[in-house]
Write an enzyme that holds these catalytic residues in place. Sequence first.
Site, PDB file in Angstrom:
ATOM      1  N   TRP A 171       0.920  -1.312   0.078  1.00  0.00           N
ATOM      2  CA  TRP A 171      -0.068  -0.023   0.027  1.00  0.00           C
ATOM      3  C   TRP A 171       0.883   1.169   0.145  1.00  0.00           C
ATOM      4  CZ3 TRP A 171      -4.231   2.646  -1.079  1.00  0.00           C
ATOM      5  CH2 TRP A 171      -4.522   3.802  -0.395  1.00  0.00           C
ATOM      6  N   GLY A 172       0.939   1.931  -1.071  1.00  0.00           N
ATOM      7  CA  GLY A 172       1.761   3.198  -1.279  1.00  0.00           C
ATOM      8  C   GLY A 172       1.064   4.214  -0.675  1.00  0.00           C
ATOM      9  N   SER A 173       0.958   4.176   0.754  1.00  0.00           N
ATOM     10  CA  SER A 173       0.491   5.209   1.573  1.00  0.00           C
ATOM     11  C   SER A 173       0.941   6.520   1.658  1.00  0.00           C
ATOM     12  CB  SER A 173       0.638   4.638   3.032  1.00  0.00           C
ATOM     13  OG  SER A 173       0.307   5.583   4.081  1.00  0.00           O
ATOM     14  N   GLY A 174      -0.299   7.759   1.389  1.00  0.00           N
ATOM     15  CA  GLY A 174       0.280   8.912   1.449  1.00  0.00           C
ATOM     16  C   GLY A 174       0.436   9.319   2.870  1.00  0.00           C
ATOM     17  N   ASP A 210      -0.577  14.941   6.397  1.00  0.00           N
ATOM     18  CA  ASP A 210      -1.229  14.100   5.142  1.00  0.00           C
ATOM     19  C   ASP A 210      -2.323  15.067   4.573  1.00  0.00           C
ATOM     20  OD1 ASP A 210      -1.891  12.102   3.377  1.00  0.00           O
ATOM     21  OD2 ASP A 210      -2.852  11.140   4.859  1.00  0.00           O
ATOM     22  N   ASP A 261      -1.926   5.006  -3.548  1.00  0.00           N
ATOM     23  CA  ASP A 261      -2.746   5.936  -2.825  1.00  0.00           C
ATOM     24  C   ASP A 261      -2.647   7.542  -3.361  1.00  0.00           C
ATOM     25  OD1 ASP A 261      -4.426   7.490  -0.992  1.00  0.00           O
ATOM     26  OD2 ASP A 261      -3.072   7.036   0.627  1.00  0.00           O
ATOM     27  N   ARG A 308     -12.675   5.163  -3.481  1.00  0.00           N
ATOM     28  CA  ARG A 308     -12.780   5.080  -2.104  1.00  0.00           C
ATOM     29  C   ARG A 308     -13.812   6.240  -1.514  1.00  0.00           C
ATOM     30  NH1 ARG A 308      -7.380   6.380   1.731  1.00  0.00           N
ATOM     31  NH2 ARG A 308      -8.450   7.678   3.329  1.00  0.00           N
ATOM     32  N   HIS A 331     -14.007   3.457   4.042  1.00  0.00           N
ATOM     33  CA  HIS A 331     -13.149   3.723   5.492  1.00  0.00           C
ATOM     34  C   HIS A 331     -14.179   4.331   6.474  1.00  0.00           C
ATOM     35  CE1 HIS A 331      -9.501   4.354   7.244  1.00  0.00           C
ATOM     36  NE2 HIS A 331      -9.067   5.268   6.566  1.00  0.00           N
TER      37      HIS A 331
HETATM   38  C1  SPV Z   1      -3.113   6.317   3.984  1.00  0.00           C
HETATM   39  O1  SPV Z   1      -2.735   5.345   4.602  1.00  0.00           O
HETATM   40  O2  SPV Z   1      -2.595   7.154   3.288  1.00  0.00           O
HETATM   41  C2  SPV Z   1      -4.542   6.354   3.860  1.00  0.00           C
HETATM   42  C3  SPV Z   1      -5.316   5.404   4.767  1.00  0.00           C
HETATM   43  O3  SPV Z   1      -5.150   6.826   2.940  1.00  0.00           O
HETATM   44  S1  SPV Z   1      -5.894   6.675   6.110  1.00  0.00           S
HETATM   45  O4  SPV Z   1      -4.561   7.301   6.508  1.00  0.00           O
HETATM   46  O5  SPV Z   1      -6.458   5.688   7.269  1.00  0.00           O
HETATM   47  O6  SPV Z   1      -6.562   7.579   5.656  1.00  0.00           O
HETATM   48 MG    MG Z   2      -3.959   8.130   1.992  1.00  0.00          MG
END
Ligand code: SPV
Ligand code: MG
Length: 290
Positions: free
Chosen positions: A40-43, A54, A81, A155, A186
Amino acid sequence: MKRNACFRQKLQAPALAHAMSAHNPLSARLAEQAGFDAIWGSGFELSASHAVPDANILSPSQHLDMMRAIAAAVDVPVIADIDTGFGNAINVSYIVPQYEAAGCSAVVMEDKTFPKDTSLRAGGRQELVRIEEFQGKVEAACAARRDADFCVIARTEALIAGAGEREALARAAAYEAAGADAILIHSKQSAPDEILSFVAAWQGRAPLVLVPTSYPQLRESDIQALGKVGLVIYGNHAIRAAVGAMREVFARIRRDGGIHEVDAGLPSVKEIIALQGDAAMRELERRYLK
Ligand code: SPV
Ligand code: MG
């Protein structure tokens, strides 16, 4: 099988697939070695690793460059992401092929306004775009992909925004109708109730994707038993593990007045050299250094 086809098959298969967050190639490589199906390329993680919120503070190219580096470092599929798609449907049309070219197998795009605010923060600024506007963004993403196996995951942040289950279901159905391959729903509630209720009420054919960060008591076996979820994403456990480990080791070194106590408990330098891909470089040396 090619990575994109492999990811699509895992997303659609009856068995639950699991993705682990990563914020750089090393964390992605560790997730791959641990046996996760995808990265998961998380932001959130990339922002945290730059010590910024973020909230679209980093540029799209910073995220894209990291996804390219991660995809080059692992064999498992990478799910990018892309937050809200960095603008409107036109921005989405231009950015999706770049993620595909960077080696990603899927994008996840959320239905909030740009710039976004992070989802799990209490009191965050959570504004949704119109359903039709987001349908246009999903259509643009689907049309822009070159490989039909590249997945577009829509999403909805309707529960995060407090808009309720009816709105979340309407949005999910609209996004599926626009072509989304899966729906990420989510929630930031500490109990899984609203997620369980949404999953039970979901009548669509698209698989669901869950990110159980705020309701960790929901195990993979519980999620698998729901029957409609194709993928679980562990959204921020790489950066949280790293922060916890670094904080503890740094404090111990200060307390002990040196590294003599912590050293034996840390991964060895040899292990880090192996993670850097040393074996592959030695093979190149053997073949080509004449
Ligand atoms: C991320 O990991 O960047 C997500 C998941 O989008 S969350 O932080 O829960 O929104
Ligand atoms: Mg994110």
